[in-house]
Scaffold this motif. Structure first.
Motif, PDB file in Angstrom:
ATOM      1  N   MET A   3      90.194  34.171 -25.477  1.00 16.07           N
ATOM      2  CA  MET A   3      89.499  34.181 -26.856  1.00 16.07           C
ATOM      3  C   MET A   3      90.406  33.733 -27.956  1.00 16.07           C
ATOM      4  O   MET A   3      91.804  33.763 -27.767  1.00 16.07           O
ATOM      5  N   GLU A   4      89.870  33.112 -28.809  1.00 17.40           N
ATOM      6  CA  GLU A   4      90.707  32.442 -29.756  1.00 17.40           C
ATOM      7  C   GLU A   4      90.998  33.796 -30.980  1.00 17.40           C
ATOM      8  O   GLU A   4      90.484  34.504 -31.030  1.00 17.40           O
ATOM      9  N   LYS A   5      92.059  33.224 -31.562  1.00 18.18           N
ATOM     10  CA  LYS A   5      92.625  34.306 -32.510  1.00 18.18           C
ATOM     11  C   LYS A   5      91.953  33.858 -33.789  1.00 18.18           C
ATOM     12  O   LYS A   5      91.717  32.771 -34.220  1.00 18.18           O
ATOM     13  N   ILE A   6      91.598  34.735 -34.637  1.00 20.86           N
ATOM     14  CA  ILE A   6      90.749  34.301 -36.018  1.00 20.86           C
ATOM     15  C   ILE A   6      91.671  34.953 -37.119  1.00 20.86           C
ATOM     16  O   ILE A   6      92.005  36.163 -37.346  1.00 20.86           O
ATOM     17  N   LYS A   7      91.795  34.363 -38.163  1.00 17.59           N
ATOM     18  CA  LYS A   7      92.444  34.546 -39.491  1.00 17.59           C
ATOM     19  C   LYS A   7      91.072  35.095 -40.508  1.00 17.59           C
ATOM     20  O   LYS A   7      90.182  34.138 -40.489  1.00 17.59           O
ATOM     21  N   PRO A  34      79.438  39.219 -36.113  1.00 19.27           N
ATOM     22  CA  PRO A  34      78.798  38.256 -35.295  1.00 19.27           C
ATOM     23  C   PRO A  34      79.214  36.862 -35.393  1.00 19.27           C
ATOM     24  O   PRO A  34      79.369  36.315 -34.375  1.00 19.27           O
ATOM     25  N   PHE A  35      79.893  36.451 -36.674  1.00 23.34           N
ATOM     26  CA  PHE A  35      80.334  35.041 -36.701  1.00 23.34           C
ATOM     27  C   PHE A  35      81.789  34.946 -36.289  1.00 23.34           C
ATOM     28  O   PHE A  35      82.073  34.041 -35.587  1.00 23.34           O
ATOM     29  N   LEU A  36      82.682  36.063 -36.533  1.00 25.68           N
ATOM     30  CA  LEU A  36      83.914  36.089 -35.806  1.00 25.68           C
ATOM     31  C   LEU A  36      84.021  36.271 -34.348  1.00 25.68           C
ATOM     32  O   LEU A  36      84.642  35.281 -33.541  1.00 25.68           O
ATOM     33  N   LYS A  37      83.096  36.966 -33.709  1.00 24.40           N
ATOM     34  CA  LYS A  37      82.938  36.891 -32.220  1.00 24.40           C
ATOM     35  C   LYS A  37      82.780  35.660 -31.849  1.00 24.40           C
ATOM     36  O   LYS A  37      83.242  34.961 -30.759  1.00 24.40           O
ATOM     37  N   GLU A  38      81.738  34.719 -32.509  1.00 19.05           N
ATOM     38  CA  GLU A  38      81.330  33.610 -31.958  1.00 19.05           C
ATOM     39  C   GLU A  38      82.609  32.569 -32.073  1.00 19.05           C
ATOM     40  O   GLU A  38      82.629  31.766 -30.994  1.00 19.05           O
ATOM     41  N   LEU A  39      83.156  32.619 -33.065  1.00 14.52           N
ATOM     42  CA  LEU A  39      84.421  31.821 -33.219  1.00 14.52           C
ATOM     43  C   LEU A  39      85.367  32.226 -32.013  1.00 14.52           C
ATOM     44  O   LEU A  39      85.985  31.303 -31.628  1.00 14.52           O
ATOM     45  N   ALA A  40      85.519  33.381 -31.749  1.00 11.98           N
ATOM     46  CA  ALA A  40      86.591  34.061 -30.954  1.00 11.98           C
ATOM     47  C   ALA A  40      86.169  33.507 -29.490  1.00 11.98           C
ATOM     48  O   ALA A  40      87.179  33.174 -28.786  1.00 11.98           O
ATOM     49  N   LEU A  41      85.076  33.391 -29.192  1.00 14.10           N
ATOM     50  CA  LEU A  41      84.592  32.787 -27.971  1.00 14.10           C
ATOM     51  C   LEU A  41      84.544  31.267 -27.992  1.00 14.10           C
ATOM     52  O   LEU A  41      84.108  30.711 -26.827  1.00 14.10           O
ATOM     53  N   GLY A  42      84.843  30.426 -28.738  1.00 12.39           N
ATOM     54  CA  GLY A  42      85.152  29.038 -29.178  1.00 12.39           C
ATOM     55  C   GLY A  42      83.987  28.517 -29.470  1.00 12.39           C
ATOM     56  O   GLY A  42      83.648  27.149 -29.700  1.00 12.39           O
TER      57      GLY A  42
END
Length: 103
Positions: A1-5, A58-66
């Motif tokens: 998973m991607e790290k999110i700031k 929901p947006f953060l999870k989508e970003l974390a999943l690429g």
């Protein structure tokens, strides 16, 4: 998973609405403009507001999943989103973005 700031971009306060509609409360929000939080594995950072988390998750999870590119080109950076908490008296705007794992 991607790290999110997660960056707190703006915090508004509508005193006219507070005076007219809100019951007096002692404490509302500890979030301050400029604060930065990091989410790893799409987990809520320590000290992050539960209510705001429900909105951005929901947006953060989508970003974390690429994922990204929300609403077909809404953001200049396709791996980001600008979102606000749902407090109508003191809305807070958050910029969330995928960052390199090395940051």
């Amino acid at each position: 998973m991607e790290k999110i700031k997660i960056t707190v971009m703006r915090k508004a306060r509508y005193d006219d609405l507070i005076e007219k509609y809100e019951n007096p409360i002692e404490h509302a929000c500890d979030i301050k403009e400029g604060m930065v939080f990091y989410s790893e594995n799409a987990e809520k950072p320590d000290g992050f507001c539960d209510s705001a988390w429900e909105i951005i998750y929901p947006f953060l999870k989508e970003l974390a999943l690429g994922g990204g590119n929300f609403y077909d080109g809404w953001m200049k950076n396709k791996k980001s989103a600008m979102l606000s908490c749902n407090d109508g008296f003191r809305p807070v705007s958050f910029y969330i973005e995928t960052i390199n794992k090395g940051e």
